[in-house]
Design a protein around this motif. Structure first.
Motif, short mmCIF file in Angstrom:
data_model
loop_
_atom_site.label_atom_id
_atom_site.label_comp_id
_atom_site.label_asym_id
_atom_site.label_seq_id
_atom_site.Cartn_x
_atom_site.Cartn_y
_atom_site.Cartn_z
N TYR A 1 0.79 -1.23 0.00
CA TYR A 1 0.00 0.00 0.00
C TYR A 1 0.82 1.28 0.00
N ASN A 2 2.03 1.24 0.58
CA ASN A 2 2.66 2.51 0.92
C ASN A 2 3.62 3.06 -0.13
N GLY A 3 3.73 2.40 -1.28
CA GLY A 3 4.55 2.94 -2.36
C GLY A 3 6.01 3.08 -2.02
N ALA A 4 6.53 2.21 -1.16
CA ALA A 4 7.93 2.30 -0.72
C ALA A 4 8.87 2.30 -1.92
N ALA A 5 9.72 3.30 -1.98
CA ALA A 5 10.59 3.46 -3.14
C ALA A 5 11.61 2.33 -3.27
N ASP A 6 11.93 1.66 -2.14
CA ASP A 6 13.00 0.66 -2.18
C ASP A 6 12.47 -0.76 -2.09
N LEU A 7 11.16 -0.97 -2.24
CA LEU A 7 10.61 -2.32 -2.12
C LEU A 7 9.60 -2.63 -3.22
N MET A 8 9.80 -2.06 -4.41
CA MET A 8 8.83 -2.23 -5.48
C MET A 8 8.61 -3.70 -5.83
N GLY A 9 9.69 -4.44 -6.06
CA GLY A 9 9.54 -5.84 -6.47
C GLY A 9 8.93 -6.70 -5.38
N TYR A 10 9.35 -6.47 -4.15
CA TYR A 10 8.80 -7.23 -3.02
C TYR A 10 7.30 -6.98 -2.89
N ALA A 11 6.91 -5.72 -2.97
CA ALA A 11 5.50 -5.37 -2.86
C ALA A 11 4.70 -6.02 -3.98
N MET A 12 5.22 -6.00 -5.20
CA MET A 12 4.52 -6.63 -6.31
C MET A 12 4.37 -8.13 -6.11
N SER A 13 5.38 -8.76 -5.54
CA SER A 13 5.32 -10.21 -5.36
C SER A 13 4.35 -10.63 -4.27
N LYS A 14 4.08 -9.73 -3.32
CA LYS A 14 3.14 -10.04 -2.24
C LYS A 14 1.72 -9.57 -2.54
N ALA A 15 1.55 -8.63 -3.45
CA ALA A 15 0.23 -8.09 -3.75
C ALA A 15 -0.78 -9.15 -4.19
N PRO A 16 -0.40 -10.19 -4.95
CA PRO A 16 -1.39 -11.18 -5.37
C PRO A 16 -2.04 -11.95 -4.23
N ILE A 17 -1.46 -11.89 -3.03
CA ILE A 17 -2.06 -12.58 -1.89
C ILE A 17 -3.47 -12.07 -1.62
N LEU A 18 -3.71 -10.79 -1.81
CA LEU A 18 -4.99 -10.20 -1.43
C LEU A 18 -6.14 -10.65 -2.33
N PRO A 19 -6.00 -10.63 -3.66
CA PRO A 19 -7.10 -11.18 -4.46
C PRO A 19 -7.28 -12.68 -4.26
N LEU A 20 -6.20 -13.41 -4.00
CA LEU A 20 -6.32 -14.83 -3.68
C LEU A 20 -7.15 -15.01 -2.42
N MET A 21 -6.84 -14.25 -1.38
CA MET A 21 -7.56 -14.36 -0.11
C MET A 21 -9.05 -14.07 -0.30
N ARG A 22 -9.35 -13.01 -1.04
CA ARG A 22 -10.75 -12.63 -1.23
C ARG A 22 -11.50 -13.66 -2.07
N HIS A 23 -10.82 -14.23 -3.05
CA HIS A 23 -11.43 -15.28 -3.86
C HIS A 23 -11.78 -16.49 -2.99
N VAL A 24 -10.84 -16.91 -2.17
CA VAL A 24 -11.09 -18.08 -1.32
C VAL A 24 -12.24 -17.80 -0.36
N ALA A 25 -12.26 -16.61 0.24
CA ALA A 25 -13.33 -16.26 1.17
C ALA A 25 -14.69 -16.31 0.49
N THR A 26 -14.75 -15.85 -0.76
CA THR A 26 -16.01 -15.83 -1.50
C THR A 26 -16.38 -17.22 -2.02
N ARG A 27 -15.44 -17.87 -2.66
CA ARG A 27 -15.72 -19.15 -3.32
C ARG A 27 -15.99 -20.27 -2.33
N HIS A 28 -15.31 -20.26 -1.18
CA HIS A 28 -15.40 -21.40 -0.26
C HIS A 28 -16.04 -21.06 1.08
N GLY A 29 -16.61 -19.87 1.18
CA GLY A 29 -17.25 -19.48 2.44
C GLY A 29 -18.40 -20.39 2.81
#
Length: 257
Positions: A153-181
């Protein structure tokens, strides 16, 4: 050990500084722990810590981004303890976040490092989720907790790649919550700020740590127990009406809706 997780079998995937704290905390709440890490010896040390205090735990080597390895840790939980009630997917490829002086902005990011982080931080969370869901469904439902990061979320100038690699966790989490709730599965993400443990203290300067502490309204740093406490709530029956959420644990360092 007795607590609100008594009778629950929980996998902790990733046994480093934060993962060790999660595994021990959940065990203290009464959970039976199956802990896995790419460093099998490290996972074994965590399991032995739990057993030495009277808890129940087993350890195994885990490559969370490998389908066979993810299937094996779930099979271990089921065969040894009769089922699976929860999994906290916590591992991460941190080399991209601590690249020893390499640039980490959009122009300088090393693509080999980026690809390696995407394999672990994005693919790995998907692979472990796919392995765990059938066992959770057979148990009548359960909880999946993901460790994300405020760097998304915070646009850290020195962690662009790390942030991009972790960002997909959130749509995965929401999909699982919706699909398997409807099958009784809840999915949530914990979004930490800087959580200090021995591995980080060995590589970050006192000035760096003090700066992070001063940036938070609480004027102190987070510890693994702060992540573990929220994980325990989400794994417990007390948290059975929480799903599809991102919970920031950062001392208020980054406030968002």
């Amino acid at each position: 050990m007795a607590g609100r997780l008594e009778g629950k079998v929980i996998i902790v995937a990733g046994a480093g500084g934060i993962g060790s704290g999660i595994a021990n905390y959940l065990a203290d709440e009464g959970a039976t722990i199956v802990v896995g890490d790419i460093n099998g010896d490290g996972a074994e040390r965590v399991a032995q810590e739990i057993v030495s205090r009277g808890g129940t735990a087993v350890a195994t080597a885990l490559d969370g981004a490998d389908e066979a390895s993810a299937a094996e840790i779930v099979a271990l939980a089921v065969s040894r303890f009769g089922g699976l009630d929860g999994i906290h997917i916590n591992f991460a490829s941190l080399d991209i976040a601590r690249p020893n002086g390499k640039p980490t902005d959009v122009l300088g990011q090393d693509l080999d490092d980026y690809d390696a982080a995407m394999r672990v931080n994005a693919r790995g969370y998907l692979v472990c989720t796919r392995a765990a869901i059938p066992a959770l469904v057979r148990r009548g439902g359960g909880s999946i907790v993901y460790t994300a990061t405020n760097s998304i979320y915070n646009g850290a100038a020195d962690l662009m790649g790390y942030a991009m690699s972790k960002a997909p966790i959130l749509p995965l989490m929401r999909h699982v919550a919706t699909r398997h709730g409807a099958e009784g599965i809840r999915a949530n993400a914990i979004s930490p700020g800087l959580i200090v443990h021995a591995d980080l203290e060995a590589v970050l300067s006192e000035e760096h740590l003090t700066g992070y502490a001063n940036a938070a309204p609480v004027k102190r740093l987070g510890r693994p127990r702060h992540i573990a406490a929220v994980s325990a709530l989400l794994m417990s029956d007390d948290g059975d009406f929480i799903t599809g959420q991102v919970i920031a644990v950062d001392g208020g360092a980054f406030m968002r809706p």
